[in-house]
Enzyme design. Structure first.
Site, PDB file in Angstrom:
ATOM      1  CE  LYS A 116      -3.931   2.025   2.558  1.00 17.58           C
ATOM      2  NZ  LYS A 116      -4.818   1.851   3.735  1.00 17.58           N
ATOM      3  CB  SER A 192      -8.005   3.734   2.791  1.00 16.87           C
ATOM      4  OG  SER A 192      -7.131   3.156   3.764  1.00 16.87           O
ATOM      5  CB  SER A 216      -8.466   0.644   5.616  1.00 17.97           C
ATOM      6  OG  SER A 216      -9.299   1.775   5.726  1.00 17.97           O
TER       7      SER A 216
END
Length: 528
Positions: A116, A192, A216
């Site tokens: 990420k 996210s 997330s």
């Protein structure tokens, strides 16, 4: 990096040995006789087994994933990848040479990881989804990235994310636009960490890393038929990860199997001087590691509590039906399932969010050194380099967020804040009274929303307990709803009781085997 030739891993016939620059003629001929190794849906064990058998090299494994990224990510509008690592192939070659020289593999030898974009990666752009940080490359790795690299893993690519991790519902950034759900491109992968979720689900990498402030890791994993581990707060280091609310933040694995998530957890868990909260994990790591708890019979005799407070929170009929089947499957696997309620849940669970973003991000940005293009969140807002949908978030955090030095005023961490301790104690007391090892509920009570459907973003159950109590919560695929959209089953455990959760989720996974690859992203045709 762009790979122009489509190929499956280790297809070595007419084109010779594509990535075998140092091989002898005999080695090339032998490799050409070996069966192809296909990376689609491949596990860590699959990849390392192929290397051990000589079916392919690490360089070819990495090349195959890069080929899938080039063929699928932008052409299909999946849009899960921000940037690929230009050093990935060279790292793979080095690992090949090491294996040839030593005959041994590191724990994660040659495992390509989707990271990420809020994890610092040395020499590779890290933006937290913000155009204000475009082009910035940290000089050091986040602690979790560092230990993965030491274990032999390869940072393959950085994945798209909700800008500054603000949204649990969508994955949109000013750096890369919107990520879509690989099971149906008209739907969201949640947020996210939706970029990691979409990429791993579509086999653009072997495993992935996400972060979870409220939802997330678990929400995107649920929406894309993945396993997502939100570990106990303090088990994994947050050092070098762009924070949202550090008091709630944790990183964690996002994978296609429980075994892969467990392997990552085993490598990453433990104290880190750079993150004081990890001191609480010092005596909590089981001797022998976490993989010993991968027991396909792990649900036999287990007591599981169904938390109606969340599972009955206006569920979609199809999610409800899938969840009821999941409960039946738990019983079939040998578990004793009981109904559980947490007294005064609405009261003890409210008011735990705390706007520490301004403080935490300003500290993070200031620690990046002189090379960072912005030094604080005020400069980000002043630059105008942000997506329209987060403008209100930024303005609200700047107006109402705590200042440096004030972050602990009523906003304490999980092991000293009296309200958080009381909440955790209340949840644990109910588990103790009912003698259950975990509480279960749907990760989301509704299917993934359609792109642009703001009213469709509902049903997120992940926000209510684990982010505030610090307890571990794992999600695992429990089936599919409308148009084969995935749904996830969440297991909440006691603090630092990851071993029990691993036993339960692995046994459930092995008993049901719900995971299936998204049809839009099949194996690539072999090169001719």
């Amino acid at each position: 990096m762009t790979i122009l030739v489509r190929f499956s891993c280790c297809v070595l016939l007419a084109i010779g040995v594509l990535f075998c620059g140092g091989c002898s003629s005999a080695e090339r001929q032998q490799r050409a006789k070996n069966p192809a190794f296909e990376v689609t849906e491949a596990s860590i064990e699959d990849v390392q087994g192929a290397l051990q058998r000589g079916d392919c090299t690490c360089e070819q494994v990495v090349g195959a994933y890069l080929a899938r990224i080039a063929a699928y990510d932008q052409p299909t509008t999946l849009n899960s990848i921000v940037i690929t690592n230009p050093e990935a192939l060279e790292t793979a070659r080095q690992l090949d040479a090491e294996y040839k020289r030593t005959g041994t593999m590191r724990p994660l030898h040659c495992i390509p990881v989707i990271v990420k974009d809020n994890y610092n990666t040395a020499g590779l752009q890290t933006t937290a989804g913000s155009l204000a940080l475009k082009g910035f490359a940290p000089t050091t790795d986040a602690s979790m990235v560092k230990v993965l690299k030491a274990a032999g893993a390869i940072v393959l690519a950085k994945s798209n994310m909700a800008e500054w991790a603000f949204s649990p519902m969508v994955t949109i950034s000013s750096i890369a636009g919107e990520t879509r759900n690989p099971y149906n491109l008209a739907h969201v992968p949640a947020g996210s960490s939706g970029g990691t979720a979409a990429a791993v689900a579509a086999s653009l990498g072997t495993v992935g890393l996400g972060t979870d402030t409220g939802n997330s890791i678990r929400g995107p994993s649920s929406h894309t038929a993945l396993v997502g581990f939100r570990p106990t707060l303090g088990l994994l280091s947050r050092a070098g990860i762009t924070p949202l609310y550090l008091r709630n933040d944790t990183g964690g694995p996002m994978t296609r199997t429980v075994a892969d998530a467990t392997r990552l957890l085993e490598v990453m868990a433990g104290p880190d001087p750079a993150d004081p909260l990890t001191a609480y994990s010092a005596d909590k790591i089981p001797a022998g590691g976490y993989r010993q708890f991968l027991d396909k019979n792990g649900l036999k005799g287990a007591r599981i509590g169904v938390l109606g407070t969340l599972s009955e929170r206006n569920p979609d009929p199809q999610v409800k039906a899938v969840f009821e089947q999941a409960v039946a499957d738990l019983r079939k696997a040998g578990a004793v399932v009981v109904e559980v309620e947490i007294p005064n849940f609405d009261e003890i669970s409210k008011g735990h969010w705390c706007t520490v973003f301004k403080h935490d991000v300003n500290v993070y940005l200031s620690d990046l050194g002189p090379g960072a293009p912005v030094k604080n969140i005020n400069q980000v807002l002043a630059s105008g380099k942000y997506s329209a949908y987060i403008k209100e978030n930024l303005e609200d955090e700047l107006a109402n967020g705590v200042l440096p030095g004030q972050a602990t005023a009523g906003c304490g961490e999980a092991y000293t804040d009296p309200r958080r301790i009381a909440f955790r104690n209340a949840v644990t007391a109910v588990m103790d009274q009912n003698q259950v090892g975990a509480l279960v509920y749907p990760t989301w009570n509704n299917p993934p929303a359609k792109i642009g459907d703001l009213k469709g973003y509902r049903g997120d159950n992940s926000q209510f307990i684990a982010p505030h109590t610090g307890q571990p919560a794992f999600t695992v695929p429990m089936g599919y709803t409308y148009d084969n959209l995935p749904a996830g089953l969440q297991f909440l455990g006691r603090s630092f009781d990851e071993p029990t959760l691993i036993k339960y989720v692995y046994a459930y996974e092995q008993a049901t085997r719900h995971r299936k690859a998204p049809a839009l992203f099949p194996a690539l045709p072999a090169a001719k």
